[in-house]
Scaffold this active site. Structure first.
Site, PDB file in Angstrom:
ATOM      1  N   ILE A 175       0.476  -0.562   0.542  1.00 24.20           N
ATOM      2  CA  ILE A 175       0.227   0.283  -0.018  1.00 24.20           C
ATOM      3  C   ILE A 175       0.972   1.473   0.039  1.00 24.20           C
ATOM      4  CG2 ILE A 175      -1.597   1.468   1.528  1.00 24.20           C
ATOM      5  CD1 ILE A 175      -3.137  -1.183   2.369  1.00 24.20           C
ATOM      6  N   ASP A 185      10.642   2.806   7.325  1.00 25.97           N
ATOM      7  CA  ASP A 185      10.829   1.316   7.269  1.00 25.97           C
ATOM      8  C   ASP A 185      11.631   0.336   7.321  1.00 25.97           C
ATOM      9  OD1 ASP A 185      10.126  -1.256   6.671  1.00 25.97           O
ATOM     10  OD2 ASP A 185       8.568  -0.380   5.277  1.00 25.97           O
ATOM     11  N   ARG A 208      -4.049   1.163  11.098  1.00 31.77           N
ATOM     12  CA  ARG A 208      -4.714   0.562  11.902  1.00 31.77           C
ATOM     13  C   ARG A 208      -4.891   1.321  12.966  1.00 31.77           C
ATOM     14  NH1 ARG A 208      -6.781  -2.217   8.875  1.00 31.77           N
ATOM     15  NH2 ARG A 208      -6.546  -4.519   8.837  1.00 31.77           N
ATOM     16  N   ASP A 250      -8.787   7.314   8.534  1.00 25.34           N
ATOM     17  CA  ASP A 250     -10.184   6.009   7.917  1.00 25.34           C
ATOM     18  C   ASP A 250     -10.489   5.109   9.618  1.00 25.34           C
ATOM     19  OD1 ASP A 250     -12.213   4.540   6.010  1.00 25.34           O
ATOM     20  OD2 ASP A 250      -9.864   2.768   5.366  1.00 25.34           O
ATOM     21  N   GLU A 272     -12.416   1.528  17.088  1.00 28.29           N
ATOM     22  CA  GLU A 272     -13.627   1.468  16.124  1.00 28.29           C
ATOM     23  C   GLU A 272     -14.627  -0.180  15.992  1.00 28.29           C
ATOM     24  OE1 GLU A 272     -10.861   1.154  12.678  1.00 28.29           O
ATOM     25  OE2 GLU A 272     -11.882  -0.460  12.058  1.00 28.29           O
ATOM     26  N   HIS A 311     -13.690   3.043   8.039  1.00 28.77           N
ATOM     27  CA  HIS A 311     -12.711   1.893   7.626  1.00 28.77           C
ATOM     28  C   HIS A 311     -13.654   0.888   6.295  1.00 28.77           C
ATOM     29  CE1 HIS A 311      -9.702  -1.806   9.597  1.00 28.77           C
ATOM     30  NE2 HIS A 311      -9.957  -1.356   7.680  1.00 28.77           N
TER      31      HIS A 311
END
Ligand code: NAI
Length: 326
Positions: free
Chosen positions: A152, A171, A230, A254, A259, A291
């Site tokens: 992604i 990363d 997340r 999102d 949630e 989401h």
């Protein structure tokens, strides 16, 4: 195989019905300690991001005869993996359904926050064509910090490259595809330089509350933070403090750390009990979606296809492979 498919909506059924050779029973309820007995006598459960697969639930599933947990999503942070392994439960997932879906949703949040599209549309509907309060900025030339250079993150990088942005990425496991588009930097360097920060890493113990009071303090004043990954990656209380002080200029979410009790269901008749979430919704520079990053036709089709293949593989006796995580 007999499969209990938890947490199903109409759109899930429409896609999962393409799975042949297995008996799927659709259950609307989320999987949790109360609903786990419904899986008694099934060979497998099929679950989604907000189902609870903790020790109590997994134990009930195993005792009821379940041997496979087929996640119909990429993340499996809601599955207690050591417990699943101890109980001899296999766990598989859909590692990739459409990185483009999530990356494009992240871009949509950026564009809306920057150009105030919802506010502008509401004004036009009221015949108010004034521009005060709608001022945006050129994305061209801005520095975008990408946290996570997986599928992604890479799809998102390609989109932002198209806008003419300068890309930084952090990363612990760099890869050549991303290195060809972006400069790998330390987390601290990314906080310091980015005008927009977009999260594309998994939720792990090491990434829990990655965005917190300390990291926000290191960011550029007025930074835009986007989270389509997340909820637990962001300490929501810290980001609310950042929004109140102006340190955080825009927030696009999102996902939200609490949630599970909110998203995916129509709660329009009920009173929000979560005061932190309610506070988030009061900011004009916060945009929250429930989401839906994954929610494209292509992604749902791919989820059904790979879930079917996972069930077939397990039925043939296969217990490992790229989609099996236990
Ligand atoms: P991926 O596994 O291809 O890439 C994740 C990358 O994050 C890897 O390169 C990994 O090394 C990196 N990473 C791990 N720890 C890190 C850290 N501390 N800092 C920076 N990077 C770190 O996963 P993919 O497919 O790109 O998905 C990313 C996340 O997107 C998933 O974990 C999931 O939480 C989320 N997601 C959200 C959806 C939605 O509907 N909003 C749908 C699908 C996935």
């Amino acid at each position: 195989m007999k499969v209990a498919v938890f947490n199903t909506k109409r759109y899930d059924r429409q896609n999962l019905e393409s799975i042949a050779g297995h008996a799927l029973t659709y259950i609307e309820a989320h999987l949790n300690a109360q609903t786990a007995p419904l899986a008694q006598g099934f060979d497998a459960v099929c679950c989604f991001v907000n189902d609870e697969l903790n020790e109590a639930v997994l134990t009930q599933l195993a005792q009821g005869g379940v041997k496979l947990v087929a996640m119909r999503c990429a993340g499996y942070n809601n599955v207690d993996m050591p417990v699943a392994e101890r109980l001899g439960l296999s766990v598989c997932r859909v590692p990739e359904y459409s990185p483009y879906a999530v990356a494009e949703h992240a871009a949509a949040l950026i564009l809306d926050l920057n150009r105030h599209l919802r506010r502008a549309h509401n004004r036009v509907r009221e015949q108010d064509y004034s521009l005060d309060g709608l001022l945006g900025f050129d994305l061209h030339g801005k520095t975008v910090g990408i946290v996570g250079s997986g599928k992604i993150g890479q799809a998102f990088a390609r989109i932002m490259q198209g806008f003419g942005c300068r890309l930084l990425v952090t990363d612990p496991y760099p890869n050549d595809t991303m290195a060809a588009m972006a400069d790998y930097v330390s987390q601290q360097e990314l906080w310091r330089q980015a005008d927009i920060i977009s999260l594309h890493c998994p939720l792990l113990d090491s990434t829990y509350h990655l965005i917190n009071a300390d990291s926000i303090r290191q960011m550029k004043p007025g930074v835009m933070i986007i989270n389509t990954s997340r909820g637990g990656l962001i300490d929501t209380r810290a980001v609310i403090a950042g929004l109140k002080s102006g340190c955080v200029g825009y927030l696009g979410l999102d996902v939200y750390e609490e949630e599970a009790s909110l998203f995916f269901d129509d709660k329009s008749d009920s009173i929000i009990q979560d005061d932190v979430f309610a506070r988030l919704l009061t900011f004009p520079n916060v945009l929250v979606t429930g989401h839906q990053g994954f929610f494209t036709r292509e992604a749902l089709g791919q989820i059904a296809r790979v879930t079917g293949e996972n069930l077939d593989a397990f039925a043939r006796g296969e217990r490992s492979g790229p989609t099996f995580v236990a």
